[in-house]
Design a protein around this motif. Structure first.
Motif, PDB file in Angstrom:
ATOM      1  N   GLY A 116       3.777  -5.663   6.314  1.00 59.06           N
ATOM      2  CA  GLY A 116       3.301  -4.573   7.159  1.00 59.06           C
ATOM      3  C   GLY A 116       4.376  -3.609   7.608  1.00 59.06           C
ATOM      4  N   GLY A 117       5.595  -3.811   7.168  1.00 63.43           N
ATOM      5  CA  GLY A 117       6.687  -2.929   7.550  1.00 63.43           C
ATOM      6  C   GLY A 117       6.655  -1.614   6.797  1.00 63.43           C
ATOM      7  N   VAL A 118       7.458  -0.666   7.257  1.00 69.03           N
ATOM      8  CA  VAL A 118       7.537   0.648   6.622  1.00 69.03           C
ATOM      9  C   VAL A 118       8.552   0.584   5.487  1.00 69.03           C
ATOM     10  CG1 VAL A 118       8.129   3.065   6.963  1.00 69.03           C
ATOM     11  CG2 VAL A 118       6.903   1.809   8.755  1.00 69.03           C
ATOM     12  N   ALA A 173       0.840  -1.194   0.000  1.00 71.77           N
ATOM     13  CA  ALA A 173       0.000   0.000   0.000  1.00 71.77           C
ATOM     14  C   ALA A 173       0.872   1.241   0.000  1.00 71.77           C
ATOM     15  CB  ALA A 173      -0.920   0.010   1.215  1.00 71.77           C
ATOM     16  N   TRP A 174       0.270   2.352  -0.427  1.00 74.23           N
ATOM     17  CA  TRP A 174       0.891   3.667  -0.318  1.00 74.23           C
ATOM     18  C   TRP A 174      -0.022   4.549   0.518  1.00 74.23           C
ATOM     19  CZ3 TRP A 174       1.637   4.526  -6.303  1.00 74.23           C
ATOM     20  CH2 TRP A 174       2.653   3.680  -6.766  1.00 74.23           C
ATOM     21  N   ILE A 224       4.613  10.412   0.567  1.00 76.84           N
ATOM     22  CA  ILE A 224       4.033   9.101   0.289  1.00 76.84           C
ATOM     23  C   ILE A 224       4.859   8.080   1.057  1.00 76.84           C
ATOM     24  CG2 ILE A 224       3.370   7.405  -1.447  1.00 76.84           C
ATOM     25  CD1 ILE A 224       3.539   9.662  -3.520  1.00 76.84           C
ATOM     26  N   GLN A 225       4.210   7.356   1.948  1.00 78.29           N
ATOM     27  CA  GLN A 225       4.870   6.326   2.745  1.00 78.29           C
ATOM     28  C   GLN A 225       4.399   4.961   2.266  1.00 78.29           C
ATOM     29  OE1 GLN A 225       7.162   6.636   5.755  1.00 78.29           O
ATOM     30  NE2 GLN A 225       7.454   4.719   4.665  1.00 78.29           N
ATOM     31  N   SER A 226       5.326   4.143   1.800  1.00 75.03           N
ATOM     32  CA  SER A 226       4.955   2.812   1.318  1.00 75.03           C
ATOM     33  C   SER A 226       4.920   1.808   2.466  1.00 75.03           C
ATOM     34  CB  SER A 226       5.941   2.345   0.252  1.00 75.03           C
ATOM     35  OG  SER A 226       7.228   2.136   0.811  1.00 75.03           O
TER      36      SER A 226
END
Length: 307
Positions: free
Chosen positions: A166-168, A140-141, A159-161
């Motif tokens: 489930g990690g960053v 997800a973004w 924008i954080q991927s």
């Protein structure tokens, strides 16, 4: 391997077979055959609200452009709420989803919100949950976009991927590597200069600087001829300049500035000056300047509206 290369937030082309396509039908890329959908009309400008506006990078509608339809997400089908468009031919240079399926032409945001006071949009692109596949290792973004006071550009945000576990993942910043301007920049400048009354004026700029008629305006980093606006961003001082104007008036005499061109050029400068005061970066201001050129020369609008 998949996941090693960040998705193309910035203008960095890569993809199937080196991002190549052979002809206008894009037979070498499944992504293009799926995605190439023409827009039915040019984007319109809405100064008082986010909704109804379209924001573009690289002056191309459909090259991961952001379309804000309405605050009601509806069916998340790309006809309401907000979505990312991958409908331009240039998207053929980008890879498919990680399972090999084409990137959808329109990818709707979910969980959208818009804070009117801070002009902050938030939303998520749920690649895995919606399409059953990651894109370049991203599940997800998560988006945060902060707009200027008149919705001309995206000033900041990120924008954080999110990875499959489930990690960053990686983080991309608006105003830095991501530079987006309103797709209706031509109309924005015209409306600011003419109050909406001069949109049909015949503005032409075939002769540049050497004489004859016309106007040449650009933004660059370095020494300018006039109307310099300087801002210090940390350790780096950037200077935004508009070049000297050569125009024509009655009789085609060189050096006389067409009054319509002058009003529009002045309006463009005022828009950029306001945006700099609100925190726009030089990279974003340069994009805005380039996107505004159609207001000064009707025959040379640089924006690809994907029509």
């Amino acid at each position: 391997s998949k996941g090693d290369t960040p998705p193309p937030f910035d203008i960095e082309y890569f993809g199937i077979d080196g991002g190549r396509y052979d002809d206008e039908y894009g037979d070498t890329t499944l992504l293009f055959r799926q995605n190439h959908i023409r827009q039915s009309s040019k984007p319109t400008y809405h100064a008082q609200t986010l909704w109804g506006n379209v924001f573009i990078q690289a002056l191309k509608v459909g090259l991961a452009s952001y379309h804000f339809i309405s605050p009601n997400a509806g069916e998340n089908d790309g006809n309401s709420g907000a979505y990312i468009s991958y409908e331009n031919i240039a998207c053929s240079q980008w890879p498919p989803l990680d399972d090999g399926s084409p990137v959808p032409a329109r990818v709707p945001f979910i969980n959208i919100s818009f804070d009117i006071e801070t002009r902050t949009f938030r939303g998520t692109i749920p690649w895995y949950d919606t399409y059953g596949s990651c894109w370049q290792g991203c599940k997800a973004w998560n988006y945060e976009m902060i707009f200027d006071s008149k919705f001309v550009c995206i000033l900041s945000g990120n924008i954080q991927s999110v990875t499959l576990d489930g990690g960053v993942g990686y983080d991309h910043t608006f105003g830095d590597v991501l530079n987006y301007t309103n797709a209706a920049m031509k109309d924005i400048v015209i409306e600011a200069a003419d109050g909406g009354a001069g949109a049909d004026a015949n503005v032409n700029a075939n002769a540049r600087m050497e004489g004859g008629s016309g106007i040449d305006e650009d933004i660059n980093v370095g020494e300018g001829d006039n109307d310099n606006i300087t801002e210090d961003y940390g350790e780096e001082e950037e200077e935004v300049s508009a070049s000297t104007i050569a125009g024509s008036g009655s009789g085609g005499q060189s050096g006389v500035i067409d009054p319509v061109l002058k009003r529009r050029l002045d309006a463009g400068r005022k828009i950029r000056s306001r945006l700099m005061e609100e925190g726009a970066t030089v990279r974003t201001l340069r994009l805005i300047s380039e996107g505004s050129l159609g207001a000064y020369d009707n025959d040379n609008d640089p924006i690809d509206y994907n029509l």
